[in-house]
Design an enzyme around this catalytic site. Structure first.
Site, short mmCIF file in Angstrom:
data_model
loop_
_atom_site.label_atom_id
_atom_site.label_comp_id
_atom_site.label_asym_id
_atom_site.label_seq_id
_atom_site.Cartn_x
_atom_site.Cartn_y
_atom_site.Cartn_z
N GLU A 34 29.28 40.51 41.72
CA GLU A 34 30.39 39.99 40.69
C GLU A 34 30.20 39.69 39.50
O GLU A 34 29.00 39.42 39.01
CB GLU A 34 30.54 38.30 41.30
CG GLU A 34 31.97 37.74 41.41
CD GLU A 34 32.85 38.71 42.67
OE1 GLU A 34 33.70 39.48 42.31
OE2 GLU A 34 32.41 38.32 43.82
N THR A 36 29.73 42.29 37.51
CA THR A 36 28.82 43.34 37.03
C THR A 36 29.66 44.40 36.72
O THR A 36 29.21 45.63 36.05
CB THR A 36 27.95 43.83 38.40
OG1 THR A 36 28.89 43.79 39.51
CG2 THR A 36 27.03 42.65 38.58
N ALA A 126 44.08 33.97 44.82
CA ALA A 126 43.03 33.62 46.01
C ALA A 126 41.80 34.50 45.75
O ALA A 126 40.66 34.32 46.60
CB ALA A 126 43.26 33.81 47.37
N GLY A 127 41.61 35.09 44.59
CA GLY A 127 40.37 35.87 44.16
C GLY A 127 40.44 37.21 45.36
O GLY A 127 39.40 37.87 45.40
N SER A 129 42.54 39.74 44.81
CA SER A 129 42.95 40.99 43.88
C SER A 129 44.37 41.33 44.34
O SER A 129 44.77 42.43 44.58
CB SER A 129 42.15 42.26 43.82
OG SER A 129 42.36 42.73 42.78
N SER A 131 46.70 41.56 42.24
CA SER A 131 47.17 42.03 41.06
C SER A 131 46.96 44.03 41.03
O SER A 131 47.68 44.41 41.09
CB SER A 131 46.52 41.74 39.85
OG SER A 131 45.13 41.65 39.77
N ASP A 175 38.23 46.28 41.51
CA ASP A 175 39.30 45.85 42.15
C ASP A 175 40.26 46.98 42.72
O ASP A 175 40.63 47.55 43.60
CB ASP A 175 40.06 44.95 41.62
CG ASP A 175 39.44 43.48 41.43
OD1 ASP A 175 38.32 43.38 42.06
OD2 ASP A 175 39.87 42.55 40.55
#
Length: 385
Positions: A34, A36, A126-127, A129, A131, A175
């Site tokens: 995360e 990184t 919600a984390g 991705s 998007s 992502d």
């Protein structure tokens, strides 16, 4: 009706004709690694079985028009007026991709416009991705429809550029890479400097394990200040230590970093340096011993994000602690932080008990009821119809 069927049906309702095709791309869970990616480091996400679909139809002019199941009105822009500041809101994701394709060499002066309709089962905020799922589905659709022949690593760069320049979120390339390169039952081990990607079998099902997601329903926004501040802190740390990026540091460099940096910047740096090592350790453990051996790295990652990077929230901490107390192999928050989801790797037979325990723990604290569900490592972006 799945996402693709919904997109094709929605297109016909909005535009009064059938689309010429439909494409889809998945959200992702980041198993570990995360913050990184924008530090040129290592990440290890996998594509999930919740997807975003886009149906596409030709136009006889040079207008791009996009509608969706989650917006009341369509948005359109002329290709000649396409620019980072030409669109905002949700439409910046798909229309930003069209602009970014031009920045990566596509000749947009000689293509016709299109109508798009988008629908998604990837939870927003919600984390996971949502998007990148939009960006990747649209990028693949436009690439194939316009005959651009860009490879998938380039399409990942297109999605990242759209998110950075048009949406205004300073995210890395993880992502989009997960969404475009993912395969069933596998994770994408990505070197964010070279963009070399290695698909690593996960073997969750073969080892009787499930990956449970706890969506806290605390929404986050990458374009807001917390994410940007963490990135700026990492860049400041790299400058002070005389390296191109934090990727160039190793754990044995941390004593020197602590002597040179203020406490907050040092802790940001320490998270990134140790998280890179945890990614490498996780991949090694998977290859040598299987998924049951990676739990300690997941647990340590959460502690680092909570204490050094300070991107967790009480709801995420509670989800992780509850998972650990109820038999999880390992658990951590996932995504950019400040809300979103936690993940827990747990034996299949313990999933119902953990689900009940998490909901009960949230109710006792007076938190909003979480959404708890399993995800499965799945195929990346594809043409579906």
């Amino acid at each position: 009706m799945n996402e693709v069927a919904e997109a094709m049906h929605g297109f016909a309702e909005w535009y009064g004709r059938r689309p010429v095709g439909a494409w889809s791309a998945p959200g992702r869970v980041n198993l570990i690694g995360e913050h990184t990616d924008y530090n040129d480091g290592f990440v290890f996400p996998f594509a999930i079985d919740q997807r975003t679909a886009v149906a596409l139809g030709d136009r006889d002019d040079r207008v791009l028009r996009v509608a969706s199941s989650f917006a009341a009105e369509p948005v359109q822009v002329h290709l000649d007026e396409l620019a980072p500041d030409a669109v905002d809101g949700w439409a910046a994701y798909p229309l930003g991709v069209a602009w970014a394709l031009g920045e990566h060499g596509a000749d947009l002066e000689h293509v016709r416009g299109v109508d798009l309709y988008i629908t998604s089962s990837v939870p927003i905020g919600a984390g996971l991705s949502s998007s990148a799922a939009i960006e990747s589905a649209v990028a693949l659709a436009l690439d194939e429809h316009w005959g651009l022949n860009l490879d998938r690593p380039t399409l990942a760069k297109v999605g990242q550029l759209a998110e950075n320049r048009v949406v205004g979120a300073p995210t890395g390339i993880m992502d989009q890479s997960a969404s475009l390169l993912g395969e069933a039952d596998a994770g994408v081990f990505l070197d964010c400097r070279s963009l070399d990607a290695d698909v690593i079998p996960l073997g969750f099902a073969a080892h009787g394990l499930s990956l449970l997601v706890v969506d806290t329903r605390v929404e986050h926004a990458h374009a807001s200040g917390g994410y940007a501040a963490r990135r700026a802190s990492c860049e400041a740390g790299a400058r002070a230590l005389g390296v191109e990026s934090l990727r160039d540091l190793r754990p044995d460099d941390l004593p020197r970093a602590q002597a040179l940096l203020d406490d907050e910047t040092f802790r940001r740096v320490r998270h990134v340096v140790t998280e890179d090592q945890r990614v490498l350790d996780t991949v090694r453990a998977l290859r040598e011993r299987g998924p049951g051996a990676i739990g300690s790295f997941l647990d340590a990652s959460h502690v680092s994000m909570r204490d050094d990077f300070e991107i967790s929230v009480p709801e995420l901490d509670l989800a992780v602690e509850t998972a650990q107390a109820n038999g999880a192999v390992g658990a951590r928050m996932t995504g950019g932080g400040f809300g979103g989801s936690a993940i827990a790797l747990i034996a299949d037979e313990l999933v119902p008990d953990l689900t009940r325990a998490v909901r009960s723990a949230f109710a006792e604290r007076g938190y909003r009821e979480p959404s708890v569900f399993t995800v499965h490592p799945s195929q990346g972006a594809r043409r579906d119809a």
